[in-house]
Design a protein around this motif. Structure first.
Motif, short mmCIF file in Angstrom:
data_model
loop_
_atom_site.label_atom_id
_atom_site.label_comp_id
_atom_site.label_asym_id
_atom_site.label_seq_id
_atom_site.Cartn_x
_atom_site.Cartn_y
_atom_site.Cartn_z
N ALA A 209 -10.69 -2.51 48.45
CA ALA A 209 -10.28 -3.41 47.37
C ALA A 209 -10.74 -2.95 45.99
O ALA A 209 -10.37 -3.57 44.99
CB ALA A 209 -10.79 -4.84 47.65
N TRP A 210 -11.48 -1.86 45.92
CA TRP A 210 -11.88 -1.32 44.62
C TRP A 210 -10.71 -0.65 43.91
O TRP A 210 -10.76 -0.39 42.71
CB TRP A 210 -13.03 -0.32 44.80
N ASP A 211 -9.61 -0.38 44.67
CA ASP A 211 -8.44 0.28 44.08
C ASP A 211 -7.19 -0.43 44.59
O ASP A 211 -6.87 -0.36 45.78
CB ASP A 211 -8.43 1.75 44.51
N ILE A 212 -6.48 -1.10 43.71
CA ILE A 212 -5.31 -1.88 44.11
C ILE A 212 -4.24 -1.01 44.75
O ILE A 212 -3.59 -1.42 45.71
CB ILE A 212 -4.72 -2.66 42.90
N GLN A 213 -4.09 0.23 44.28
CA GLN A 213 -3.04 1.07 44.86
C GLN A 213 -3.35 1.43 46.31
O GLN A 213 -2.44 1.59 47.12
CB GLN A 213 -2.83 2.33 44.03
N ARG A 214 -4.62 1.54 46.65
CA ARG A 214 -4.98 1.84 48.04
C ARG A 214 -4.67 0.63 48.94
O ARG A 214 -4.23 0.80 50.08
CB ARG A 214 -6.46 2.22 48.12
N VAL A 215 -4.89 -0.56 48.43
CA VAL A 215 -4.56 -1.76 49.21
C VAL A 215 -3.05 -1.90 49.35
O VAL A 215 -2.53 -2.22 50.42
CB VAL A 215 -5.18 -3.02 48.58
#
Length: 423
Positions: A209-215
């Protein structure tokens, strides 16, 4: 004779309880009538009877004819092994359970046939809604039945969630995670969203969740929808993340055919809904729950985030729109989430833990939200029912499906009132 009328007679105790005799000539004393079962299985649970000076506790099954026991296949279902009494209108065949003849009460001689004729008259088959005049005339009665229908709806969903709770090792956050995904799916894509919630636990999503694109990549990739995305800087980056994360966590992809687009408004296409849900999770992080219904605005803030400009010109990966549109979840759509995820979660947790505070919170959320808008709610409005909040609409949806549509008038306070006034 109708089986539902036999249920009504038993539940309302319209029997000469001091004079009941079984078909074998033995007297029957009813100590407790038990509770009506709205699900599969015997008709009444936890009855208590005195038979031949012995007290029996168990279930009661009812039929028009005693031979219906075999016609319905109960002899093959162990659920019926704990039936202690068979209540029938007509005794035409002995019934045996585990080699022992089941005690049977024949009602033919005990029923008030004039009352049954009134029942047939009041609830005529050709009338769409026999109680319609009462809806305008007796507001208190309608209010009471609305409360009954609401409890019926949320208690029914509570039972459905128990299995989710057990599968999640009694993790309340995973239940909320499941409800959140399910509510984003709506009526059409409810099941694939449920499957996605099981592939991606909330713990896994929080790790990234530290990177929206990863989620976004995790959710779109696992859904199987990302595979159809054409080349674009935004989607290319998502695919890079997905290829890495898929290997990192050993994830599987759903088949794209699981998702439905036909019959769905573009603003509710699953691609966009998944992205909106991903942004909400990253903003919220499963950390905050409102302990007062007026705190809902704090949750509404979590729906506001910088969604990629890509979604201002797309509802899915397959086509680009010429006209820009809003990519954020509308307030009306947020209300759906509050109803089907948060209110239901509080009800579930309150029932599980015996916390009145949670149960009240569930009702407060619904009472604060405006009424839902759909064809069923509109029908109730036209019938003269006052509808002020989502509490009312949730109850009336249940009333329509589980009482009115299947003519369960004898299990409804309004129907009981009409019948008692005719008797």
């Amino acid at each position: 004779m109708k089986e539902e009328y036999i249920h009504y007679v038993w539940e309302s105790k319209r029997l000469p309880v001091q004079k009941l005799v079984l078909v074998d000539g033995n007297p029957l004393e009813i100590l407790e009538f038990g509770q009506l079962n709205h699900d599969t299985g015997p008709d009444f649970f936890n009855a208590k009877l005195r038979l031949e000076e012995l007290i029996w506790s168990g279930n009661v099954e009812m039929h028009v004819n005693s031979s219906d026991w075999y016609k319905h296949g109960h002899q093959h279902d162990p659920t019926y092994n704990n039936v202690i009494l068979h209540v029938v209108y007509n005794y035409d065949e002995a019934v045996f359970v585990n080699g022992r003849e089941l005690p049977t009460l024949e009602l033919r001689a005990y029923l008030d046939l004039d009352h049954f004729k009134n029942f047939q008259y009041v609830f005529k088959k050709d009338e769409v809604l026999p109680c319609q005049p009462q809806l305008k005339q007796n507001k208190l009665l309608v209010f009471q039945q609305v409360s009954v229908a609401f409890s019926h709806r949320f208690d029914r969903k509570f039972k459905e969630l128990n299995q989710v709770f057990e599968n999640a090792n009694q993790d309340y956050k995973q239940v909320l995670h499941y409800l959140l995904f399910q509510s984003f799916g709506g009526r059409v894509n409810k099941l694939p969203f449920q499957q996605l919630s099981q592939i991606l636990s909330y713990q896994l999503l929080l790790r990234e969740a530290w990177d929206i694109q990863r989620v976004e990549a995790l959710m779109l990739g696992s859904s199987g929808l990302l595979s159809s995305a054409a080349n674009h800087p935004y989607t290319d980056r998502l695919k890079e993340h997905w290829y890495f994360l898929k290997q990192k966590y050993g994830l599987i992809e759903m088949h794209p055919s699981a998702w439905r687009f036909s019959g769905v408004r573009p603003s509710s296409f699953p691609n966009l809904k998944i992205v909106q849900l991903a942004h909400f999770i990253v903003q919220w992080k499963y950390e905050f729950l409102p302990f007062q219904s007026n705190n809902l605005n704090q949750l509404r803030e979590k729906f506001k985030s910088n969604i990629s400009p890509f979604w201002r010109n797309h509802y899915s990966f397959k086509s680009r729109t010429l006209k820009k549109h809003e990519a954020h979840l509308s307030e009306k759509a947020q209300n759906v989430i509050f109803i089907n995820a948060f209110a239901l979660f509080f009800w579930f947790r309150g029932k599980q833990k015996g916390k009145d505070r949670d149960l009240q919170m569930a009702m407060d959320i619904l009472l604060q939200l405006p009424p839902e808008e759909n064809a069923i709610v509109e029908k109730w409005k036209k019938r003269g029912v006052d509808i002020e909040s989502a509490f009312d609409t949730q109850a009336l949806l249940e009333q329509n499906q589980f009482f009115c549509s299947i003519r369960k008038c004898l299990h409804c306070k309004i129907g009981n009132f009409m019948l008692s006034n005719k008797s």
